[in-house]
Design a protein around this motif. Structure first.
Motif, PDB file in Angstrom:
ATOM      1  N   GLY A  19       0.813  -1.208   0.000  1.00 10.10           N
ATOM      2  CA  GLY A  19       0.000   0.000   0.000  1.00 10.10           C
ATOM      3  C   GLY A  19       0.848   1.261   0.000  1.00 10.10           C
ATOM      4  O   GLY A  19       2.004   1.260   0.410  1.00 10.10           O
ATOM      5  N   GLY A  20       0.284   2.324  -0.503  1.00  4.66           N
ATOM      6  CA  GLY A  20       0.970   3.613  -0.493  1.00  4.66           C
ATOM      7  C   GLY A  20       1.865   3.815  -1.707  1.00  4.66           C
ATOM      8  O   GLY A  20       1.642   3.243  -2.772  1.00  4.66           O
ATOM      9  N   LEU A  21       2.890   4.618  -1.525  1.00  7.13           N
ATOM     10  CA  LEU A  21       3.732   5.087  -2.619  1.00  7.13           C
ATOM     11  C   LEU A  21       4.995   4.246  -2.783  1.00  7.13           C
ATOM     12  O   LEU A  21       5.677   3.940  -1.808  1.00  7.13           O
ATOM     13  CB  LEU A  21       4.123   6.542  -2.350  1.00  7.13           C
ATOM     14  CG  LEU A  21       4.956   7.249  -3.390  1.00  7.13           C
ATOM     15  CD1 LEU A  21       4.194   7.382  -4.707  1.00  7.13           C
ATOM     16  CD2 LEU A  21       5.363   8.622  -2.886  1.00  7.13           C
ATOM     17  N   MET A  36       7.401   5.980 -13.288  1.00  8.20           N
ATOM     18  CA  MET A  36       8.329   6.610 -12.355  1.00  8.20           C
ATOM     19  C   MET A  36       7.955   6.309 -10.903  1.00  8.20           C
ATOM     20  O   MET A  36       8.819   6.195 -10.050  1.00  8.20           O
ATOM     21  CB  MET A  36       8.342   8.126 -12.576  1.00  8.20           C
ATOM     22  CG  MET A  36       8.582   8.550 -14.009  1.00  8.20           C
ATOM     23  SD  MET A  36      10.212   8.121 -14.602  1.00  8.20           S
ATOM     24  CE  MET A  36      11.163   9.405 -13.847  1.00  8.20           C
ATOM     25  N   ALA A  37       6.641   6.208 -10.642  1.00  8.37           N
ATOM     26  CA  ALA A  37       6.152   5.937  -9.290  1.00  8.37           C
ATOM     27  C   ALA A  37       4.752   5.339  -9.390  1.00  8.37           C
ATOM     28  O   ALA A  37       4.058   5.525 -10.390  1.00  8.37           O
ATOM     29  CB  ALA A  37       6.130   7.213  -8.457  1.00  8.37           C
ATOM     30  N   VAL A  38       4.355   4.619  -8.346  1.00 11.70           N
ATOM     31  CA  VAL A  38       3.019   4.032  -8.264  1.00 11.70           C
ATOM     32  C   VAL A  38       2.477   4.278  -6.869  1.00 11.70           C
ATOM     33  O   VAL A  38       3.204   4.131  -5.875  1.00 11.70           O
ATOM     34  CB  VAL A  38       3.044   2.508  -8.535  1.00 11.70           C
ATOM     35  CG1 VAL A  38       1.662   1.896  -8.359  1.00 11.70           C
ATOM     36  CG2 VAL A  38       3.590   2.202  -9.902  1.00 11.70           C
ATOM     37  N   TYR A  39       1.207   4.680  -6.800  1.00 11.21           N
ATOM     38  CA  TYR A  39       0.534   4.832  -5.513  1.00 11.21           C
ATOM     39  C   TYR A  39      -0.615   3.820  -5.465  1.00 11.21           C
ATOM     40  O   TYR A  39      -1.516   3.870  -6.302  1.00 11.21           O
ATOM     41  CB  TYR A  39      -0.012   6.251  -5.324  1.00 11.21           C
ATOM     42  CG  TYR A  39      -0.460   6.504  -3.915  1.00 11.21           C
ATOM     43  CD1 TYR A  39       0.425   7.004  -2.973  1.00 11.21           C
ATOM     44  CD2 TYR A  39      -1.756   6.228  -3.505  1.00 11.21           C
ATOM     45  CE1 TYR A  39       0.035   7.227  -1.662  1.00 11.21           C
ATOM     46  CE2 TYR A  39      -2.162   6.444  -2.209  1.00 11.21           C
ATOM     47  CZ  TYR A  39      -1.257   6.949  -1.292  1.00 11.21           C
ATOM     48  OH  TYR A  39      -1.653   7.157   0.007  1.00 11.21           O
ATOM     49  N   ASN A  40      -0.551   2.879  -4.518  1.00 13.11           N
ATOM     50  CA  ASN A  40      -1.575   1.839  -4.367  1.00 13.11           C
ATOM     51  C   ASN A  40      -2.474   2.162  -3.184  1.00 13.11           C
ATOM     52  O   ASN A  40      -1.994   2.321  -2.057  1.00 13.11           O
ATOM     53  CB  ASN A  40      -0.930   0.474  -4.135  1.00 13.11           C
ATOM     54  CG  ASN A  40      -0.175  -0.010  -5.342  1.00 13.11           C
ATOM     55  OD1 ASN A  40      -0.624   0.142  -6.463  1.00 13.11           O
ATOM     56  ND2 ASN A  40       0.987  -0.593  -5.117  1.00 13.11           N
ATOM     57  N   CYS A  58      -6.673   1.965   2.666  1.00 13.20           N
ATOM     58  CA  CYS A  58      -5.420   2.173   3.404  1.00 13.20           C
ATOM     59  C   CYS A  58      -4.594   3.310   2.835  1.00 13.20           C
ATOM     60  O   CYS A  58      -3.389   3.289   2.891  1.00 13.20           O
ATOM     61  CB  CYS A  58      -4.607   0.888   3.460  1.00 13.20           C
ATOM     62  SG  CYS A  58      -4.085   0.236   1.865  1.00 13.20           S
ATOM     63  N   SER A  59      -5.258   4.342   2.302  1.00 13.43           N
ATOM     64  CA  SER A  59      -4.502   5.462   1.756  1.00 13.43           C
ATOM     65  C   SER A  59      -4.218   6.530   2.799  1.00 13.43           C
ATOM     66  O   SER A  59      -3.307   7.320   2.653  1.00 13.43           O
ATOM     67  CB  SER A  59      -5.254   6.103   0.594  1.00 13.43           C
ATOM     68  OG  SER A  59      -6.365   6.811   1.077  1.00 13.43           O
ATOM     69  N   GLY A  60      -5.018   6.602   3.851  1.00  8.76           N
ATOM     70  CA  GLY A  60      -4.821   7.610   4.873  1.00  8.76           C
ATOM     71  C   GLY A  60      -5.511   8.922   4.580  1.00  8.76           C
ATOM     72  O   GLY A  60      -5.327   9.883   5.292  1.00  8.76           O
ATOM     73  N   PHE A 120      -2.193  11.542   1.548  1.00  8.93           N
ATOM     74  CA  PHE A 120      -1.884  11.217   0.160  1.00  8.93           C
ATOM     75  C   PHE A 120      -1.024  12.307  -0.467  1.00  8.93           C
ATOM     76  O   PHE A 120       0.020  12.031  -1.041  1.00  8.93           O
ATOM     77  CB  PHE A 120      -3.183  11.031  -0.621  1.00  8.93           C
ATOM     78  CG  PHE A 120      -2.998  10.974  -2.106  1.00  8.93           C
ATOM     79  CD1 PHE A 120      -2.502   9.842  -2.710  1.00  8.93           C
ATOM     80  CD2 PHE A 120      -3.328  12.057  -2.902  1.00  8.93           C
ATOM     81  CE1 PHE A 120      -2.331   9.774  -4.092  1.00  8.93           C
ATOM     82  CE2 PHE A 120      -3.173  12.004  -4.277  1.00  8.93           C
ATOM     83  CZ  PHE A 120      -2.668  10.859  -4.864  1.00  8.93           C
ATOM     84  N   TYR A 121      -1.450  13.565  -0.353  1.00 12.33           N
ATOM     85  CA  TYR A 121      -0.699  14.649  -0.986  1.00 12.33           C
ATOM     86  C   TYR A 121       0.650  14.884  -0.312  1.00 12.33           C
ATOM     87  O   TYR A 121       1.636  15.152  -0.986  1.00 12.33           O
ATOM     88  CB  TYR A 121      -1.524  15.938  -1.020  1.00 12.33           C
ATOM     89  CG  TYR A 121      -2.516  15.958  -2.146  1.00 12.33           C
ATOM     90  CD1 TYR A 121      -2.097  16.062  -3.470  1.00 12.33           C
ATOM     91  CD2 TYR A 121      -3.872  15.848  -1.908  1.00 12.33           C
ATOM     92  CE1 TYR A 121      -2.989  16.068  -4.519  1.00 12.33           C
ATOM     93  CE2 TYR A 121      -4.786  15.847  -2.956  1.00 12.33           C
ATOM     94  CZ  TYR A 121      -4.331  15.955  -4.258  1.00 12.33           C
ATOM     95  OH  TYR A 121      -5.222  15.945  -5.291  1.00 12.33           O
TER      96      TYR A 121
END
Length: 185
Positions: free
Chosen positions: A39-41, A142-146, A169-171, A176-177
């Motif tokens: 989860g997350g970045l 370049m990046a993934v946010y799940n 579970c992103s918060g 997120f930002y």
């Protein structure tokens, strides 16, 4: 006799409760495990700050332009005209906090974001929203946010409304930002 009846009813009630909560408990355990592990970045390569992004529409441009590292966000409207959106400060939910101007093609868009919703294979109640941050020149991720989510109880379930039914579970947006700001140099 009363003790046997009481004992039977207690065991029967406990069995029903365990049966009712078994699947949601297993789903919640798997959801928690996915959040912890994936989860997350995840950053594969940092993005340049202050450059342009390409977006699908005006509202996605607002979301992109709000990120501190994004210089501007470009989109094409329904009349096939291109516009650049700049965040000028203020409440991110108000369009007055953004400036929309005709695109200046001397400034290039370098990155873009792709949003996808996917089901987690083998788990009916668990899914994930993925945001892929890609470079335009070579389509490199370049990046993934799940952001995983689970729906433990359906509307038809007996216990619906008693316990939280859906979780992710992103918060939330603030987390997120603030987490997403780390993708920039």
């Amino acid at each position: 006799m009363k003790v046997k009846v009481f004992l039977f009813l207690s065991v029967f009630t406990l069995s029903l409760l365990l049966l009712a909560f078994f699947t949601p408990l297993v789903d919640f355990y798997k959801f928690s495990d996915l959040c912890r592990k994936d989860g997350g970045l995840t950053i594969y390569e940092k993005l340049d700050s202050g450059v342009g992004w390409l977006s699908d529409d005006y509202f996605n441009s607002l979301s992109d332009a709000y990120l501190e590292g994004v210089g501007f966000s470009r989109f094409k409207d329904s009349d096939n005209l291109f516009y650049d959106v700049f965040y000028v400060k203020g409440d991110r939910f108000k369009t007055s906090s953004y400036k929309k101007v005709e695109s200046d093609f001397n400034m290039k868009a370098v990155y873009y974001r792709v949003l996808k919703e996917e089901a987690v294979e083998g788990w009916d109640e668990i899914g994930v929203y993925r945001a892929f941050y890609k470079r335009l020149s070579d389509d490199k991720v370049m990046a993934v946010y799940n952001n995983y989510y689970v729906n433990l109880f359906d509307v038809d379930d007996f216990f619906f409304g008693v316990f939280p039914s859906a979780m992710n579970c992103s918060g939330g947006h603030k987390n997120f930002y603030s987490e997403l700001e780390t993708i920039f140099y």
